[in-house]
Design a protein around this motif. Structure first.
Motif, PDB file in Angstrom:
ATOM      1  N   ASP A   9     -62.502 -12.374 -42.084  1.00  0.00           N
ATOM      2  CA  ASP A   9     -62.948 -11.140 -40.366  1.00  0.00           C
ATOM      3  C   ASP A   9     -61.004 -11.881 -40.433  1.00  0.00           C
ATOM      4  OD1 ASP A   9     -65.788 -10.752 -40.273  1.00  0.00           O
ATOM      5  OD2 ASP A   9     -66.086 -12.716 -40.513  1.00  0.00           O
ATOM      6  N   ASN A  10     -60.888 -10.644 -39.663  1.00  0.00           N
ATOM      7  CA  ASN A  10     -59.386 -10.079 -39.376  1.00  0.00           C
ATOM      8  C   ASN A  10     -57.992 -10.952 -40.150  1.00  0.00           C
ATOM      9  OD1 ASN A  10     -59.963  -9.538 -36.211  1.00  0.00           O
ATOM     10  ND2 ASN A  10     -61.355 -11.191 -36.406  1.00  0.00           N
ATOM     11  N   THR A  11     -59.186 -10.942 -41.414  1.00  0.00           N
ATOM     12  CA  THR A  11     -58.067 -10.838 -42.635  1.00  0.00           C
ATOM     13  C   THR A  11     -57.863  -9.593 -43.927  1.00  0.00           C
ATOM     14  OG1 THR A  11     -57.916 -13.485 -42.271  1.00  0.00           O
ATOM     15  CG2 THR A  11     -57.152 -12.085 -44.042  1.00  0.00           C
ATOM     16  N   LEU A  12     -58.752  -9.643 -44.102  1.00  0.00           N
ATOM     17  CA  LEU A  12     -59.168  -8.144 -44.874  1.00  0.00           C
ATOM     18  C   LEU A  12     -59.619  -7.211 -44.665  1.00  0.00           C
ATOM     19  CD1 LEU A  12     -60.394  -9.988 -48.452  1.00  0.00           C
ATOM     20  CD2 LEU A  12     -58.183  -9.206 -47.738  1.00  0.00           C
ATOM     21  N   ARG A  86     -66.373  -0.242 -43.633  1.00  0.00           N
ATOM     22  CA  ARG A  86     -65.235   1.024 -44.127  1.00  0.00           C
ATOM     23  C   ARG A  86     -64.316   1.503 -43.558  1.00  0.00           C
ATOM     24  NH1 ARG A  86     -70.288   2.130 -46.412  1.00  0.00           N
ATOM     25  NH2 ARG A  86     -70.241   1.586 -48.889  1.00  0.00           N
ATOM     26  N   PRO A  87     -64.672   1.558 -41.698  1.00  0.00           N
ATOM     27  CA  PRO A  87     -63.127   2.151 -41.429  1.00  0.00           C
ATOM     28  C   PRO A  87     -62.139   1.151 -40.896  1.00  0.00           C
ATOM     29  CG  PRO A  87     -65.510   3.366 -40.665  1.00  0.00           C
ATOM     30  CD  PRO A  87     -65.910   2.116 -41.696  1.00  0.00           C
ATOM     31  N   ILE A  88     -62.775   0.204 -40.997  1.00  0.00           N
ATOM     32  CA  ILE A  88     -61.884  -0.666 -40.558  1.00  0.00           C
ATOM     33  C   ILE A  88     -61.051  -2.115 -42.275  1.00  0.00           C
ATOM     34  CG2 ILE A  88     -62.527  -1.362 -38.470  1.00  0.00           C
ATOM     35  CD1 ILE A  88     -63.948  -3.560 -39.321  1.00  0.00           C
ATOM     36  N   ILE A  89     -61.465  -1.929 -43.187  1.00  0.00           N
ATOM     37  CA  ILE A  89     -60.259  -2.293 -44.209  1.00  0.00           C
ATOM     38  C   ILE A  89     -59.484  -1.005 -44.186  1.00  0.00           C
ATOM     39  CG2 ILE A  89     -61.290  -2.160 -46.812  1.00  0.00           C
ATOM     40  CD1 ILE A  89     -64.366  -3.005 -46.425  1.00  0.00           C
ATOM     41  N   GLY A  90     -57.849  -1.768 -44.328  1.00  0.00           N
ATOM     42  CA  GLY A  90     -57.174  -1.019 -44.978  1.00  0.00           C
ATOM     43  C   GLY A  90     -56.758  -0.943 -45.981  1.00  0.00           C
ATOM     44  N   GLU A  91     -55.531   0.408 -47.115  1.00  0.00           N
ATOM     45  CA  GLU A  91     -55.472  -0.073 -47.730  1.00  0.00           C
ATOM     46  C   GLU A  91     -54.211  -0.945 -48.328  1.00  0.00           C
ATOM     47  OE1 GLU A  91     -54.832   1.128 -51.995  1.00  0.00           O
ATOM     48  OE2 GLU A  91     -56.435   1.673 -50.356  1.00  0.00           O
ATOM     49  N   MET A 197     -50.259 -22.467 -52.221  1.00  0.00           N
ATOM     50  CA  MET A 197     -49.585 -21.554 -51.482  1.00  0.00           C
ATOM     51  C   MET A 197     -50.299 -20.655 -50.305  1.00  0.00           C
ATOM     52  SD  MET A 197     -48.359 -19.636 -55.005  1.00  0.00           S
ATOM     53  CE  MET A 197     -47.994 -18.204 -53.347  1.00  0.00           C
ATOM     54  N   PRO A 198     -50.539 -21.699 -48.909  1.00  0.00           N
ATOM     55  CA  PRO A 198     -51.245 -20.733 -48.328  1.00  0.00           C
ATOM     56  C   PRO A 198     -50.270 -19.386 -47.551  1.00  0.00           C
ATOM     57  CG  PRO A 198     -49.916 -23.054 -47.749  1.00  0.00           C
ATOM     58  CD  PRO A 198     -49.972 -22.574 -48.796  1.00  0.00           C
ATOM     59  N   VAL A 199     -51.046 -17.945 -47.213  1.00  0.00           N
ATOM     60  CA  VAL A 199     -50.668 -17.285 -46.585  1.00  0.00           C
ATOM     61  C   VAL A 199     -51.208 -16.764 -45.485  1.00  0.00           C
ATOM     62  CG1 VAL A 199     -49.999 -14.692 -47.044  1.00  0.00           C
ATOM     63  CG2 VAL A 199     -50.023 -16.434 -49.181  1.00  0.00           C
ATOM     64  N   ALA A 200     -50.086 -16.931 -44.352  1.00  0.00           N
ATOM     65  CA  ALA A 200     -50.892 -16.645 -43.188  1.00  0.00           C
ATOM     66  C   ALA A 200     -50.992 -15.002 -42.568  1.00  0.00           C
ATOM     67  CB  ALA A 200     -50.421 -17.243 -41.762  1.00  0.00           C
ATOM     68  N   VAL A 201     -52.210 -14.232 -42.505  1.00  0.00           N
ATOM     69  CA  VAL A 201     -52.899 -12.608 -42.733  1.00  0.00           C
ATOM     70  C   VAL A 201     -52.455 -12.600 -40.953  1.00  0.00           C
ATOM     71  CG1 VAL A 201     -52.981 -11.127 -43.303  1.00  0.00           C
ATOM     72  CG2 VAL A 201     -53.535 -13.322 -45.094  1.00  0.00           C
ATOM     73  N   ASP A 202     -51.959 -11.328 -40.480  1.00  0.00           N
ATOM     74  CA  ASP A 202     -51.596 -11.617 -39.167  1.00  0.00           C
ATOM     75  C   ASP A 202     -52.516 -12.404 -38.346  1.00  0.00           C
ATOM     76  OD1 ASP A 202     -51.070  -8.676 -39.448  1.00  0.00           O
ATOM     77  OD2 ASP A 202     -52.800  -8.702 -40.799  1.00  0.00           O
ATOM     78  N   PRO A 203     -51.656 -13.360 -38.530  1.00  0.00           N
ATOM     79  CA  PRO A 203     -52.194 -14.800 -37.934  1.00  0.00           C
ATOM     80  C   PRO A 203     -52.220 -14.986 -36.122  1.00  0.00           C
ATOM     81  CG  PRO A 203     -49.933 -15.055 -38.366  1.00  0.00           C
ATOM     82  CD  PRO A 203     -50.774 -13.807 -38.341  1.00  0.00           C
ATOM     83  N   ASP A 204     -52.942 -15.517 -35.596  1.00  0.00           N
ATOM     84  CA  ASP A 204     -53.015 -16.394 -34.740  1.00  0.00           C
ATOM     85  C   ASP A 204     -51.918 -16.561 -34.456  1.00  0.00           C
ATOM     86  OD1 ASP A 204     -53.680 -19.418 -34.648  1.00  0.00           O
ATOM     87  OD2 ASP A 204     -55.800 -18.509 -35.513  1.00  0.00           O
ATOM     88  N   ASP A 205     -51.535 -17.311 -32.648  1.00  0.00           N
ATOM     89  CA  ASP A 205     -50.305 -17.581 -32.342  1.00  0.00           C
ATOM     90  C   ASP A 205     -50.391 -18.988 -33.043  1.00  0.00           C
ATOM     91  OD1 ASP A 205     -50.434 -15.658 -30.669  1.00  0.00           O
ATOM     92  OD2 ASP A 205     -50.658 -16.436 -28.910  1.00  0.00           O
ATOM     93  N   ARG A 206     -51.908 -19.935 -32.729  1.00  0.00           N
ATOM     94  CA  ARG A 206     -51.698 -21.277 -33.179  1.00  0.00           C
ATOM     95  C   ARG A 206     -50.965 -22.044 -34.291  1.00  0.00           C
ATOM     96  NH1 ARG A 206     -56.688 -24.565 -31.166  1.00  0.00           N
ATOM     97  NH2 ARG A 206     -55.804 -26.354 -32.463  1.00  0.00           N
ATOM     98  N   LEU A 207     -51.850 -20.570 -35.459  1.00  0.00           N
ATOM     99  CA  LEU A 207     -51.667 -20.606 -37.153  1.00  0.00           C
ATOM    100  C   LEU A 207     -50.012 -20.183 -36.955  1.00  0.00           C
ATOM    101  CD1 LEU A 207     -52.282 -20.924 -40.193  1.00  0.00           C
ATOM    102  CD2 LEU A 207     -53.055 -18.716 -39.807  1.00  0.00           C
TER     103      LEU A 207
END
Length: 222
Positions: A9-12, A86-91, A197-207
């Motif tokens: 959620d809010n990542t992929l 499907r509409p919220i899964i980006g390429e 290897m942690p990766v922050a994806v469109d992260p919230d402010d704290r992350l």
């Protein structure tokens, strides 16, 4: 072999599958809009603050599953995938997953959202493993009981569930040349700190602040 773990959620996906499922049920007239939306806002505020009572949240979110047959729920879910997911899964998200799959990495989605909602989403991405919160179910007819079983896949519980999954495969953290976890939320810091290897994806402010301080990679999939 490398290990690639993905929050959902809010990542992929560019949204929250739990919230989208609730909106779908509201549109169907299955749940009361006023009650559902008020509780969703309340739980989401606690989630953002890192104070979510996962037990209370799951009791509320799983309750609608108990009122309908598995056949009806499965039919609704197919419609839900078309209209809401499907509409919220980006390429870019699909490409990231393909990159890891093509490299031969062991891939899994690790999400607090229950496996009924998220199982078809994992299959949409072609990800073979899903570590989600497991709803208790009657194995004879697939009816849901409205409670979770085992450890919810939330915060430090994600580490517990990933390690149980790896053990079932005869593996452990040291089995991999590299381990990565992609997430948007500070609630996932326990698992992010566990991987190499942690990766922050469109992260919230704290992350975002923590990732910047630690020199972690920050990307967007939008």
């Amino acid at each position: 072999m490398n290990l690639a773990l993905f929050d959902l959620d809010n990542t992929l996906i560019a949204g929250d599958s739990d919230f989208e499922w609730a909106q779908f049920l509201i549109a169907k007239g299955v749940v009361d809009r006023e009650i559902q939306e008020a509780k969703n806002v309340e739980f989401y505020e606690h989630y953002k603050a890192g104070t979510l009572d996962i037990g209370a949240f799951l009791e509320f979110q799983l309750a609608p599953l108990t009122r309908h047959s598995r056949q009806e729920l499965d039919a609704w879910h197919a419609e839900f995938m078309d209209r809401h997911i499907r509409p919220i899964i980006g390429e870019p998200a699909r490409a990231l997953v393909r990159q890891h799959l093509d490299a031969g990495d062991l891939c899994a989605i690790v999400t607090a959202t229950n496996s009924f909602v998220t199982g078809p989403i994992a299959r949409e991405f072609g990800i073979p493993h899903l570590i989600g919160t497991i709803p208790a179910v009657d194995l004879k007819d697939g009816t849901f009981f409205g409670t979770p079983t085992g450890t919810p896949s939330f915060q430090a519980g994600k580490i517990v569930r990933v390690e149980q999954w790896l053990e079932a495969l005869g593996l452990w953290w040291g089995s991999f040349g590299s381990t990565s976890f992609y997430s948007d939320s500070h609630n996932d810091l326990p698992l992010m700190k566990q991987v190499k290897m942690p990766v922050a994806v469109d992260p919230d402010d704290r992350l975002r602040a923590y990732a910047s301080e630690m020199g972690w990679k920050i990307i967007t999939l939008r």
